[in-house]
Design an enzyme around this catalytic site. Structure first.
Site, short mmCIF file in Angstrom:
data_model
loop_
_atom_site.label_atom_id
_atom_site.label_comp_id
_atom_site.label_asym_id
_atom_site.label_seq_id
_atom_site.Cartn_x
_atom_site.Cartn_y
_atom_site.Cartn_z
CE LYS A 262 -2.78 0.46 3.24
NZ LYS A 262 -2.23 1.59 4.29
CB THR B 219 5.20 0.09 -2.31
OG1 THR B 219 6.01 -0.54 -1.14
CG2 THR B 219 5.81 -0.05 -4.12
NE ARG C 134 -0.56 4.67 8.72
CZ ARG C 134 -0.62 3.90 9.32
NH1 ARG C 134 -0.73 3.92 10.32
NH2 ARG C 134 -0.55 2.92 7.98
CE LYS D 23 1.98 -2.82 9.25
NZ LYS D 23 2.66 -1.77 8.18
CB ALA E 264 -5.22 1.73 10.58
CG PHE F 12 -3.23 -2.43 9.20
CD1 PHE F 12 -2.57 -3.47 9.03
CD2 PHE F 12 -3.31 -2.01 10.82
CE1 PHE F 12 -1.89 -3.62 9.67
CE2 PHE F 12 -2.38 -2.37 11.00
CZ PHE F 12 -1.15 -2.70 10.78
CG PHE G 292 4.29 -10.28 -6.90
CD1 PHE G 292 5.34 -10.82 -5.62
CD2 PHE G 292 3.05 -9.25 -6.42
CE1 PHE G 292 5.02 -10.31 -4.64
CE2 PHE G 292 3.33 -8.59 -5.51
CZ PHE G 292 4.06 -9.16 -4.50
CD1 TRP H 39 9.02 -3.17 -4.18
CD2 TRP H 39 9.39 -4.46 -5.37
NE1 TRP H 39 9.69 -3.77 -3.31
CE2 TRP H 39 11.03 -4.87 -4.55
CE3 TRP H 39 10.17 -4.91 -6.68
CZ2 TRP H 39 12.01 -5.18 -3.99
CZ3 TRP H 39 11.43 -5.71 -6.81
CH2 TRP H 39 11.64 -6.35 -5.35
#
Length: 558
Positions: free
Chosen positions: A72, A74, A95, A106, A274, A302, A383, A411
């Site tokens: 997200k 990224t 954030r 994480k 969140a 999230f 991907f 990415w």
């Protein structure tokens, strides 16, 4: 060619001096307070002196997160870079990362691959000291509260009804429940206490929802720290702590300016989680981004059931914001996990698992369109192992909801890989008219608000309120807090309050076990399931892999 880590990619970037980024953003250099060469605070005067008409506001959210990752942040950074690639003046607002996930499991929150904000190490570690200031303010209030009790307790605080906890920006389960004040009368009053992680502190929410020093001071003063023997609330203002807390936060309230790998101006400020808080960067950073750019791209934490719901129902209410478009991020791999696929076999085509997992994404998309009335696009992070058949299935199912799906390779390619997504976002903003509405009205009761979120957004059949929650709800209503919005603390791994219920579960109820008021932030917090406001470290913390060489170069961060 060896695969480079996010950190190695970031370290190869030749950053522009922060004054050049300020120039690009249209911020007078007199309003910039440098923290070294590549990061700075922005004077609050900038909110009233830069730009003219606010630009478009684009919210990036996501499907329910999985261990496979969705990308997200990224995507958010890549989209801002992509908008600039197609000639739009874009600014990104994010954030700040918490040290808990950085050293836990994480990871950080500075993006990934070729879509990152830099200096990545600084942003993920101490940055400009905002979190330390918030922690210090939180703990000063705790110290003044206990000192008041020690010095005679003129306010009549009942130590059994103290609601204010201490905090530390680290995953430290040992501090969740403690007894302090031991060692005799000179060392305080023995009582049960505990720590939250800093991002769950109400002061974090207060800072992120304030629109200036005066508003910050007023909000801090309203914070309820506990109740008296006759059940009257005691506030920060009652303890005469407001001025000192504001002094600690006078610099932390200023938005931080950094840059993406491609030199796009980035405002990184505030960082509530969140799942246990409201999950959005500061109101001031968002509003400033809108004044600096024709497009302000921001994200909420999230999945859309958490961050986006709180962004829309809490932040947009508080700041009078209306998003122009929403991006919902997903991956084929994550959808297959929601459909029951083996985590070790996500590289293999699995149309059945994908079909079973797709309802998760579709519920999020439907919520954005039908509950909140906003234009929406699905950003599918591609991907190499995703097959054309799998991608086609996602696109076709989203099309049934009249939502386009755009492939993103931010990415791997940075802004270039998000150009198509940028074009669709521009189209949504210019051609599709939203009819933004909230999921509940403030005039509803606390119970009705929680039920609205549970049934409309989560897809639950209803809500079970445990006796303690019922008692607290009644008391909060009597205190005049019934007209506040609600911030639900819930697992991020499921629409339900059970992390094991993947996909788009049905025939379930949400269980609210307790609730409290964050009077300074201006919302009610409802705790569901077994969600905790102080996480713990995993068996093998990420911290074990982090090192620094003799030149001060960090390795193993990500």
């Amino acid at each position: 060619m060896p695969h480079l880590s996010d950190l190695e990619i970031a370290q190869q970037c030749k950053m522009k001096p922060i004054y050049e980024i300020a120039d690009k953003a249209g911020i007078d250099r007199e309003l910039i307070e440098p923290y070294g060469k590549y990061k700075a605070k922005i004077d609050l005067k900038a909110l009233g002196t830069v730009g003219s008409e606010p630009g478009r506001l684009v919210l990036v959210t996501a499907m329910t997160p999985t261990a496979a990752g969705e990308g997200k942040t990224t995507t958010t950074i890549g989209l801002a870079d992509g908008l600039r690639q197609i000639g739009k003046n874009a600014v990104v607002a994010l954030r700040e990362p918490s040290l808990g996930p950085v050293f836990g499991v994480k990871g950080g929150a500075a993006g990934g691959g070729h879509a990152q904000v830099v200096p990545m190490e600084d942003i993920n570690l101490h940055f400009t000291g905002d979190f330390h200031a918030i922690g210090a303010a939180n703990n000063l209030l705790a110290a003044m509260l206990d000192n008041h009790i020690q010095q005679g307790n003129a306010l009549g605080l009942d130590v059994r009804k103290i609601t204010w906890k201490r905090c530390v920006d680290m995953n430290d389960r040992q501090l969740r429940y403690i007894v302090d004040g031991l060692g005799g009368k000179a060392n305080g009053t023995p009582r049960e206490d505990g720590f939250d992680i800093t991002v769950a502190s109400e002061i974090m929410a207060v800072l992120c929802l304030s629109d200036g020093i005066s508003d910050l001071k007023n909000r801090l003063g309203r914070i309820i720290v506990g109740y008296t023997f006759d059940d009257k609330p005691v506030t920060c203002a009652d303890l005469k702590a407001t001025g000192a807390l504001t002094a600690l936060l006078k610099d932390a309230i200023k938005p931080n300016l950094v840059q993406t790998l491609e030199g796009t101006p980035a405002l990184v400020h505030g960082g509530p989680f969140a799942n246990i808080a409201h999950g959005c960067n500061s109101v001031m950073a968002t509003k400033l981004a809108m004044r600096l750019g024709d497009y302000a791209v921001t994200e909420a934490g999230f999945g859309a059931d958490l961050g986006a719901e709180k962004f829309l129902d809490i932040k947009c209410r508080a700041a009078n914001l209306t998003p122009d478009a929403v991006v919902v991020v997903a991956t084929v791999r994550a959808l297959k996990l929601h459909g029951g696929a083996d985590k070790k076999l996500l590289d293999k085509e699995n149309m059945d698992a994908l079909d079973r997992g797709l309802p998760n994404l579709l519920r999020h998309v439907s919520n954005i369109k039908n509950v909140y009335g906003l234009p929406c696009v699905v950003a599918l992070n591609r991907f190499p192992t995703d097959t054309d058949a799998e991608i086609g299935l996602v696109m076709n199912r989203c099309k049934e909801l009249n939502v386009n799906t755009v492939l993103s390779t931010a990415w791997a390619e940075g802004g270039k890989g998000a150009e198509n997504l940028a074009r669709e976002v521009v189209r949504l903003c210019e051609e599709e008219q939203g009819a933004f509405r909230f999921s509940y009205e403030l005039s509803a009761t606390i119970k009705q608000k929680i039920e609205a979120i549970a049934t409309k957004v989560y897809g639950a059949d209803g809500v079970t309120f445990l006796p303690e929650a019922k008692k607290q709800m009644k008391r909060l209503t009597e205190l005049g807090c019934g007209n506040l919005p609600v911030c639900v603390a819930k697992t991020q791994y499921s629409f339900s309050d059970d992390p094991a219920k993947l996909g788009a579960p049905e025939n379930f109820k949400i269980t609210v076990r307790s609730m409290k008021v964050s009077a300074g932030a201006g919302f009610i917090v409802a705790l569901t399931g077994d969600i905790m406001t102080m996480p713990g470290l995993p068996k093998v913390p990420a911290a074990e892999n982090i090192d620094v060489d003799e030149n001060g170069v960090i390795s193993g961060l990500f």
